[in-house]
Design a protein around this motif. Structure first.
Motif, PDB file in Angstrom:
ATOM      1  N   PHE A   4       0.744  -1.276   0.097  1.00 55.04           N
ATOM      2  CA  PHE A   4      -0.196  -0.009  -0.171  1.00 55.04           C
ATOM      3  C   PHE A   4       0.806   1.320   0.025  1.00 55.04           C
ATOM      4  O   PHE A   4       2.083   1.169   0.291  1.00 55.04           O
ATOM      5  CB  PHE A   4      -0.950   0.191   1.358  1.00 55.04           C
ATOM      6  CG  PHE A   4      -1.669  -1.258   1.445  1.00 55.04           C
ATOM      7  CD1 PHE A   4      -2.776  -1.163   0.919  1.00 55.04           C
ATOM      8  CD2 PHE A   4      -1.244  -2.411   2.068  1.00 55.04           C
ATOM      9  CE1 PHE A   4      -3.729  -2.339   0.848  1.00 55.04           C
ATOM     10  CE2 PHE A   4      -2.084  -3.556   2.396  1.00 55.04           C
ATOM     11  CZ  PHE A   4      -3.309  -3.426   1.551  1.00 55.04           C
ATOM     12  N   ASN A   5       0.165   2.326  -0.281  1.00 59.08           N
ATOM     13  CA  ASN A   5       0.994   3.624  -0.239  1.00 59.08           C
ATOM     14  C   ASN A   5       1.301   4.013   1.266  1.00 59.08           C
ATOM     15  O   ASN A   5       0.364   3.922   2.052  1.00 59.08           O
ATOM     16  CB  ASN A   5      -0.229   4.743  -0.901  1.00 59.08           C
ATOM     17  CG  ASN A   5       0.423   6.119  -0.677  1.00 59.08           C
ATOM     18  OD1 ASN A   5       0.616   6.700   0.235  1.00 59.08           O
ATOM     19  ND2 ASN A   5       1.144   6.384  -1.935  1.00 59.08           N
ATOM     20  N   GLU A   6       2.314   4.665   1.432  1.00 61.18           N
ATOM     21  CA  GLU A   6       3.070   4.694   2.782  1.00 61.18           C
ATOM     22  C   GLU A   6       2.298   5.764   3.478  1.00 61.18           C
ATOM     23  O   GLU A   6       1.948   5.630   4.740  1.00 61.18           O
ATOM     24  CB  GLU A   6       4.501   5.114   2.648  1.00 61.18           C
ATOM     25  CG  GLU A   6       5.483   3.689   2.177  1.00 61.18           C
ATOM     26  CD  GLU A   6       7.094   4.450   2.174  1.00 61.18           C
ATOM     27  OE1 GLU A   6       7.064   5.367   2.502  1.00 61.18           O
ATOM     28  OE2 GLU A   6       7.736   3.480   1.727  1.00 61.18           O
ATOM     29  N   ASN A   7       1.793   6.711   2.867  1.00 57.99           N
ATOM     30  CA  ASN A   7       1.144   7.867   3.279  1.00 57.99           C
ATOM     31  C   ASN A   7      -0.349   7.424   3.938  1.00 57.99           C
ATOM     32  O   ASN A   7      -0.728   7.934   4.685  1.00 57.99           O
ATOM     33  CB  ASN A   7       0.944   9.025   2.517  1.00 57.99           C
ATOM     34  CG  ASN A   7       2.237   9.843   2.403  1.00 57.99           C
ATOM     35  OD1 ASN A   7       2.949   9.944   3.179  1.00 57.99           O
ATOM     36  ND2 ASN A   7       2.457  10.503   0.902  1.00 57.99           N
ATOM     37  N   ASP A   8      -0.831   6.501   3.035  1.00 56.57           N
ATOM     38  CA  ASP A   8      -2.067   5.932   3.308  1.00 56.57           C
ATOM     39  C   ASP A   8      -2.031   4.970   4.447  1.00 56.57           C
ATOM     40  O   ASP A   8      -2.858   5.243   5.570  1.00 56.57           O
ATOM     41  CB  ASP A   8      -2.790   4.914   2.285  1.00 56.57           C
ATOM     42  CG  ASP A   8      -3.213   5.671   0.973  1.00 56.57           C
ATOM     43  OD1 ASP A   8      -3.491   6.839   1.328  1.00 56.57           O
ATOM     44  OD2 ASP A   8      -3.161   5.343  -0.096  1.00 56.57           O
ATOM     45  N   VAL A   9      -0.865   4.201   4.844  1.00 54.26           N
ATOM     46  CA  VAL A   9      -0.689   3.467   5.857  1.00 54.26           C
ATOM     47  C   VAL A   9      -0.361   4.148   7.130  1.00 54.26           C
ATOM     48  O   VAL A   9      -1.034   3.949   8.250  1.00 54.26           O
ATOM     49  CB  VAL A   9       0.341   2.449   5.691  1.00 54.26           C
ATOM     50  CG1 VAL A   9       0.920   1.669   6.875  1.00 54.26           C
ATOM     51  CG2 VAL A   9       0.219   1.503   4.590  1.00 54.26           C
ATOM     52  N   LYS A  10       0.142   5.260   7.197  1.00 54.08           N
ATOM     53  CA  LYS A  10       0.499   6.228   8.238  1.00 54.08           C
ATOM     54  C   LYS A  10      -0.939   6.478   8.836  1.00 54.08           C
ATOM     55  O   LYS A  10      -0.914   7.061   9.908  1.00 54.08           O
ATOM     56  CB  LYS A  10       1.384   7.440   7.995  1.00 54.08           C
ATOM     57  CG  LYS A  10       2.541   7.126   7.394  1.00 54.08           C
ATOM     58  CD  LYS A  10       3.512   8.315   7.045  1.00 54.08           C
ATOM     59  CE  LYS A  10       4.891   7.747   6.805  1.00 54.08           C
ATOM     60  NZ  LYS A  10       5.664   9.306   6.413  1.00 54.08           N
ATOM     61  N   ASN A  11      -1.875   6.969   8.133  1.00 48.35           N
ATOM     62  CA  ASN A  11      -2.985   7.409   8.329  1.00 48.35           C
ATOM     63  C   ASN A  11      -4.249   6.425   8.419  1.00 48.35           C
ATOM     64  O   ASN A  11      -5.399   6.167   8.322  1.00 48.35           O
ATOM     65  CB  ASN A  11      -3.771   8.313   7.348  1.00 48.35           C
ATOM     66  CG  ASN A  11      -2.859   9.691   7.306  1.00 48.35           C
ATOM     67  OD1 ASN A  11      -2.624  10.109   8.101  1.00 48.35           O
ATOM     68  ND2 ASN A  11      -2.806   9.927   6.002  1.00 48.35           N
ATOM     69  N   ILE A  12      -3.747   5.299   9.269  1.00 54.90           N
ATOM     70  CA  ILE A  12      -4.478   4.064   9.256  1.00 54.90           C
ATOM     71  C   ILE A  12      -5.763   4.205  10.101  1.00 54.90           C
ATOM     72  O   ILE A  12      -6.889   3.853   9.510  1.00 54.90           O
ATOM     73  CB  ILE A  12      -3.663   2.779  10.096  1.00 54.90           C
ATOM     74  CG1 ILE A  12      -4.482   1.666  10.235  1.00 54.90           C
ATOM     75  CG2 ILE A  12      -3.326   3.377  11.567  1.00 54.90           C
ATOM     76  CD1 ILE A  12      -3.755   0.400  10.540  1.00 54.90           C
ATOM     77  N   LYS A  13      -5.756   5.152  11.103  1.00 56.54           N
ATOM     78  CA  LYS A  13      -7.024   5.468  11.888  1.00 56.54           C
ATOM     79  C   LYS A  13      -8.052   6.159  10.866  1.00 56.54           C
ATOM     80  O   LYS A  13      -9.247   6.404  11.582  1.00 56.54           O
ATOM     81  CB  LYS A  13      -6.703   6.013  13.150  1.00 56.54           C
ATOM     82  CG  LYS A  13      -5.767   5.229  14.175  1.00 56.54           C
ATOM     83  CD  LYS A  13      -5.304   5.938  15.348  1.00 56.54           C
ATOM     84  CE  LYS A  13      -4.730   5.131  16.367  1.00 56.54           C
ATOM     85  NZ  LYS A  13      -4.159   5.686  17.520  1.00 56.54           N
ATOM     86  N   SER A  14      -7.863   6.775  10.107  1.00 58.62           N
ATOM     87  CA  SER A  14      -8.805   7.482   9.037  1.00 58.62           C
ATOM     88  C   SER A  14      -9.744   6.500   8.338  1.00 58.62           C
ATOM     89  O   SER A  14     -10.620   6.810   7.542  1.00 58.62           O
ATOM     90  CB  SER A  14      -8.072   8.368   8.097  1.00 58.62           C
ATOM     91  OG  SER A  14      -7.373   7.779   7.151  1.00 58.62           O
ATOM     92  N   TYR A  15      -9.344   5.247   8.326  1.00 54.09           N
ATOM     93  CA  TYR A  15     -10.111   4.035   7.368  1.00 54.09           C
ATOM     94  C   TYR A  15     -11.115   3.597   8.292  1.00 54.09           C
ATOM     95  O   TYR A  15     -10.721   3.225   9.569  1.00 54.09           O
ATOM     96  CB  TYR A  15      -9.178   3.331   6.789  1.00 54.09           C
ATOM     97  CG  TYR A  15      -8.303   4.079   5.700  1.00 54.09           C
ATOM     98  CD1 TYR A  15      -9.014   4.532   4.408  1.00 54.09           C
ATOM     99  CD2 TYR A  15      -7.015   4.503   6.000  1.00 54.09           C
ATOM    100  CE1 TYR A  15      -7.875   5.087   3.579  1.00 54.09           C
ATOM    101  CE2 TYR A  15      -6.339   5.148   4.973  1.00 54.09           C
ATOM    102  CZ  TYR A  15      -6.773   5.417   4.061  1.00 54.09           C
ATOM    103  OH  TYR A  15      -5.801   6.174   2.862  1.00 54.09           O
TER     104      TYR A  15
END
Length: 270
Positions: A4-15
């Motif tokens: 997955f995109n690294e920035n997406d992963v950093k924002n895990i709590k937004s999903y």
């Protein structure tokens, strides 16, 4: 691990996660399988959510260990047979799709942090990819551990690879071919289960194990697990075995076996 995109992963709590629960506390990431009404069967989006969480754990220095648990009386019943036939249930997961095919066995192998499984439910079929992928498995007694694939016209290809790293090849093949249920004490004698404890003691045992692990050098452990993966690499085997699984799933026996399972009858092999 770059599904997955690294920035997406950093924002895990937004999903929104529909099939797993997770929490992060005291250097430990707890991942709980949360599809109890479907026996925690692994469908594509559930696997996607697990992979997303694993990639997050791999990038976070503040996480030193992973605890794997489940809700319900079945820890995991393996791959969702309905999903195999293209019947994907609607869900509210907003986790992005992976950019490449996820190999569950390699997902565990490539997470270079200690992984412990708190086993309090039965395990079947592909669920053993999760069990075998952990470094330590603490279980209560009285559970059923089964590989029923050949009764469905399928063969536990990738499971065979993961189990062969722990159990003798002769026992693995016998279990895969005959498709019987294993009891916890036999699994312990084979090395698949690390420790059998009473139900009321399992939480404290797991907590003590984690406290011991996170107090040790995280860098030393990371390099050690990476080296262990390198000298015992299974990646090419898992890729090949996935191809073999896809091949057997297209066979007449698999079509008949899955149909018989759904219709609750004995299969009629040709």
């Amino acid at each position: 691990m770059k599904y997955f995109n690294e920035n997406d992963v950093k924002n895990i709590k937004s999903y929104n996660f529909d099939f797993i629960e997770f929490e992060e506390s005291n250097y430990v990431f707890t991942l709980t399988l949360d599809r109890p009404k479907k026996k925690n069967a692994l469908n594509p989006q559930m696997i996607n959510e697990i992979a997303f969480a694993f990639q997050y754990v791999s990038t976070k220095d503040s996480i030193r260990a992973l605890l794997l648990k489940s809700n319900g009386n079945i820890f995991c019943s393996g791959l969702d047979l309905k999903a195999i036939n293209g019947e994907i249930e609607k869900n509210n997961s907003t986790v992005p799709k992976a950019n490449s095919k996820i190999l569950i066995g390699e997902l565990f192998n490539k997470l270079y942090k200690p992984k412990i499984c708190q086993l309090e439910g039965d395990v079947y079929a592909g669920g053993f990819l999760l069990i075998a992928g952990c470094n330590y498995v603490v279980s209560i007694d009285g559970l059923k551990l089964g590989l029923p694939e050949t009764k469905r016209g399928i063969f536990p290809m990738q499971v065979m690879e993961s189990l062969s790293k722990i159990i003798s090849s002769r026992n693995v093949i016998d279990w895969c071919i005959r498709g019987y249920n294993l009891d916890v004490k036999t699994a312990y004698s084979w090395g698949l289960i690390s420790k059998i404890v009473d139900q009321f003691k399992i939480e404290s045992f797991v907590s003590n194990w984690l406290n011991e692990v996170v107090s040790n050098s995280p860098i030393a452990i990371q390099y050690g697990l990476e080296a262990f993966d390198k000298i015992n690499s299974s990646e090419s085997n898992h890729k090949y075995l996935l191809e073999m699984l896809e091949l057997v799933l297209k066979s007449d026996d698999a079509i008949e076996g899955i149909a018989a399972f759904k219709e609750k009858r004995n299969p009629n092999w040709k």
